[in-house]
Design a protein around this motif. Structure first.
Motif, PDB file in Angstrom:
ATOM      1  N   SER A  40       0.883  -1.250  -0.002  1.00 60.68           N
ATOM      2  CA  SER A  40       0.047   0.135   0.228  1.00 60.68           C
ATOM      3  C   SER A  40       0.856   1.070   0.035  1.00 60.68           C
ATOM      4  CB  SER A  40      -1.031   0.068   1.356  1.00 60.68           C
ATOM      5  OG  SER A  40      -1.590  -1.141   1.214  1.00 60.68           O
ATOM      6  N   ILE A  41       2.002   1.138   0.592  1.00 59.48           N
ATOM      7  CA  ILE A  41       2.698   2.502   0.728  1.00 59.48           C
ATOM      8  C   ILE A  41       3.604   2.369  -0.438  1.00 59.48           C
ATOM      9  CG2 ILE A  41       4.950   3.450   1.894  1.00 59.48           C
ATOM     10  CD1 ILE A  41       2.396   3.688   3.893  1.00 59.48           C
ATOM     11  N   ALA A  42       3.940   1.487  -1.114  1.00 58.60           N
ATOM     12  CA  ALA A  42       4.290   1.502  -2.535  1.00 58.60           C
ATOM     13  C   ALA A  42       3.367   1.863  -3.585  1.00 58.60           C
ATOM     14  CB  ALA A  42       4.830   0.065  -3.000  1.00 58.60           C
ATOM     15  N   LEU A  43       2.175   1.692  -3.451  1.00 59.10           N
ATOM     16  CA  LEU A  43       1.291   2.399  -4.150  1.00 59.10           C
ATOM     17  C   LEU A  43       1.169   3.939  -4.153  1.00 59.10           C
ATOM     18  CD1 LEU A  43      -1.925   0.019  -4.099  1.00 59.10           C
ATOM     19  CD2 LEU A  43      -0.534   0.445  -6.075  1.00 59.10           C
ATOM     20  N   LEU A  44       1.219   4.309  -2.992  1.00 59.50           N
ATOM     21  CA  LEU A  44       1.183   5.839  -2.642  1.00 59.50           C
ATOM     22  C   LEU A  44       2.533   6.340  -3.245  1.00 59.50           C
ATOM     23  CD1 LEU A  44       0.185   6.213   1.193  1.00 59.50           C
ATOM     24  CD2 LEU A  44      -1.300   6.397  -0.989  1.00 59.50           C
ATOM     25  N   HIS A  45       3.755   5.613  -2.923  1.00 62.60           N
ATOM     26  CA  HIS A  45       5.024   6.323  -3.538  1.00 62.60           C
ATOM     27  C   HIS A  45       5.124   6.377  -4.875  1.00 62.60           C
ATOM     28  CE1 HIS A  45       7.393   6.051   0.607  1.00 62.60           C
ATOM     29  NE2 HIS A  45       6.033   6.662   0.643  1.00 62.60           N
ATOM     30  N   MET A  78      15.061   0.903  -4.558  1.00 62.16           N
ATOM     31  CA  MET A  78      16.585   1.054  -4.161  1.00 62.16           C
ATOM     32  C   MET A  78      16.921   2.250  -3.718  1.00 62.16           C
ATOM     33  SD  MET A  78      18.268  -1.834  -4.792  1.00 62.16           S
ATOM     34  CE  MET A  78      19.990  -1.661  -5.144  1.00 62.16           C
ATOM     35  N   ASP A  79      16.682   3.352  -4.639  1.00 60.17           N
ATOM     36  CA  ASP A  79      17.053   4.608  -4.216  1.00 60.17           C
ATOM     37  C   ASP A  79      16.478   5.139  -2.853  1.00 60.17           C
ATOM     38  OD1 ASP A  79      18.657   4.940  -6.041  1.00 60.17           O
ATOM     39  OD2 ASP A  79      17.430   5.970  -7.441  1.00 60.17           O
ATOM     40  N   ILE A  80      15.066   4.835  -2.703  1.00 58.92           N
ATOM     41  CA  ILE A  80      14.602   5.265  -1.666  1.00 58.92           C
ATOM     42  C   ILE A  80      14.744   4.581  -0.157  1.00 58.92           C
ATOM     43  CG2 ILE A  80      12.089   5.504  -0.747  1.00 58.92           C
ATOM     44  CD1 ILE A  80      11.110   5.539  -3.510  1.00 58.92           C
ATOM     45  N   LEU A  81      15.364   3.215  -0.334  1.00 60.69           N
ATOM     46  CA  LEU A  81      15.605   2.318   0.790  1.00 60.69           C
ATOM     47  C   LEU A  81      16.956   2.965   1.248  1.00 60.69           C
ATOM     48  CD1 LEU A  81      14.479  -1.352  -0.361  1.00 60.69           C
ATOM     49  CD2 LEU A  81      13.710   0.080   1.841  1.00 60.69           C
ATOM     50  N   VAL A  83       3.139  10.721  -0.187  1.00 61.57           N
ATOM     51  CA  VAL A  83       3.736  10.187   1.086  1.00 61.57           C
ATOM     52  C   VAL A  83       2.262  10.155   2.008  1.00 61.57           C
ATOM     53  CG1 VAL A  83       6.122  10.423   0.896  1.00 61.57           C
ATOM     54  CG2 VAL A  83       4.601  12.468   1.863  1.00 61.57           C
ATOM     55  N   HIS A  84       2.361   9.325   3.012  1.00 59.06           N
ATOM     56  CA  HIS A  84       1.355   9.243   4.049  1.00 59.06           C
ATOM     57  C   HIS A  84       1.551  10.193   5.222  1.00 59.06           C
ATOM     58  CE1 HIS A  84      -0.727   7.780   7.517  1.00 59.06           C
ATOM     59  NE2 HIS A  84      -1.496   7.321   6.710  1.00 59.06           N
ATOM     60  N   THR A  89       9.136  13.784  -3.073  1.00 58.77           N
ATOM     61  CA  THR A  89      10.585  13.588  -3.645  1.00 58.77           C
ATOM     62  C   THR A  89      11.242  12.319  -2.928  1.00 58.77           C
ATOM     63  OG1 THR A  89      11.263  14.692  -1.821  1.00 58.77           O
ATOM     64  CG2 THR A  89      10.963  16.100  -3.717  1.00 58.77           C
ATOM     65  N   ILE A  90      12.071  11.813  -3.510  1.00 59.75           N
ATOM     66  CA  ILE A  90      12.787  10.780  -2.759  1.00 59.75           C
ATOM     67  C   ILE A  90      12.893  10.815  -1.286  1.00 59.75           C
ATOM     68  CG2 ILE A  90      15.004   9.497  -2.774  1.00 59.75           C
ATOM     69  CD1 ILE A  90      14.998   9.517  -5.782  1.00 59.75           C
ATOM     70  N   GLU A  91      13.283  11.997  -1.149  1.00 60.52           N
ATOM     71  CA  GLU A  91      13.541  12.262   0.528  1.00 60.52           C
ATOM     72  C   GLU A  91      12.299  12.065   1.373  1.00 60.52           C
ATOM     73  OE1 GLU A  91      16.592  13.382   2.184  1.00 60.52           O
ATOM     74  OE2 GLU A  91      15.798  13.867   4.052  1.00 60.52           O
ATOM     75  N   MET A  92      11.395  12.755   0.766  1.00 60.81           N
ATOM     76  CA  MET A  92      10.015  12.471   1.582  1.00 60.81           C
ATOM     77  C   MET A  92       9.679  11.150   1.575  1.00 60.81           C
ATOM     78  SD  MET A  92       8.244  15.784  -0.245  1.00 60.81           S
ATOM     79  CE  MET A  92       6.551  15.817   0.089  1.00 60.81           C
TER      80      MET A  92
END
Ligand SMILES: Nc1ncnc2c1ncn2[C@@H]1O[C@H](COP(=O)(O)OP(=O)(O)OP(=O)(O)O)[C@@H](O)[C@H]1O
Ligand SMILES: [Mg+2]
Length: 208
Positions: free
Chosen positions: A109-114, A192-195, A119-120, A149-152
């Protein structure tokens, strides 16, 4: 009839019956320690944000309560009542497989948002409801944001990590593993980048 079902950190949740159906009325209460203008500004922004983002999230494929009415002068939202239990309260009653299953679904679910650059903002296990058919619902979108963004997104994952270690410390490893697996499987190579950003944010936190 209006029945109080929860008193959150910033709001009061009532269950009301209308048209032979249950609804939730979420009312953001005033915080006495804030200046009056700031207080009503915050209540208004979060109410309107939550109303909008509940719909945006649903458009992205995430289960969220549907909104029926919003009142920005009263700071209230009328939405579907989800009959179920907070995931947080369910965790200790589940088998290992059930727990992993829900965490995988949480990650997806978080992936669908991202994927939709949303972001939640407060992705904790108390903001997840499991209904009687074992479906997972995301609630509490007052801090959610678009154009993330990736940071968020990294911060969103960091918040999950922190929530699991503070609330479910004894099960945090398997819960985190399954959540991240669900997340990465759905998001694919972008994960990968987000992790790694999540790890970076965690490191930053250690030295402050
Ligand atoms: N639509 C809903 N259906 C069923 N229960 C709900 C619904 N919305 C909220 N709740 C219940 O009320 C609790 C508090 O709601 P919510 O998280 O939206 O408010 P909050 O004030 O932002 O909470 P907190 O600050 O504690 O996170 C939820 O954890 C959930 O148990
Ligand atoms: Mg909440």
């Amino acid at each position: 009839m209006k029945e109080l079902i929860a008193q959150g950190a910033e709001s009061v949740i009532y269950r009301i019956e209308r048209w032979n159906q249950y609804f939730v009325l979420k009312w953001r209460q005033s915080k006495p320690y804030l200046f009056k203008d700031i207080d009503s500004h915050l209540r208004k922004t979060r109410t309107s944000r939550e109303c909008k983002m509940l719909s945006v999230a649903r458009t992205l494929g995430v289960r969220t309560p549907a909104v029926y009415a919003v009142d920005l002068d009263d700071f209230t939202i009328l939405m579907d009542y989800i009959e179920g239990v907070q995931f947080k309260q369910l965790v200790s009653t589940l088998t290992e497989n059930q727990l992993k299953g829900f965490c995988l679904e949480f990650g997806r679910s978080i992936a669908l948002l991202h994927k939709g650059d949303v972001v939640h903002g407060d992705p904790t296990t108390s903001n997840l409801i499991i209904d009687s058919e074992s479906r997972l619902w995301l609630i509490d979108f007052g801090l959610s944001e678009m154009n993330a963004t990736i940071e968020m997104k990294g911060v969103d994952l960091h918040l999950i990590h922190r929530a699991l270690e503070t609330t479910h410390w004894d099960l945090q490893e398997s819960m985190l593993e399954a959540t991240i697996r669900g997340y990465s499987d759905s998001l694919g190579k972008d994960a990968m980048d987000i992790l790694s950003r999540m790890e970076e944010i965690r490191e930053r936190g250690r030295y402050h």
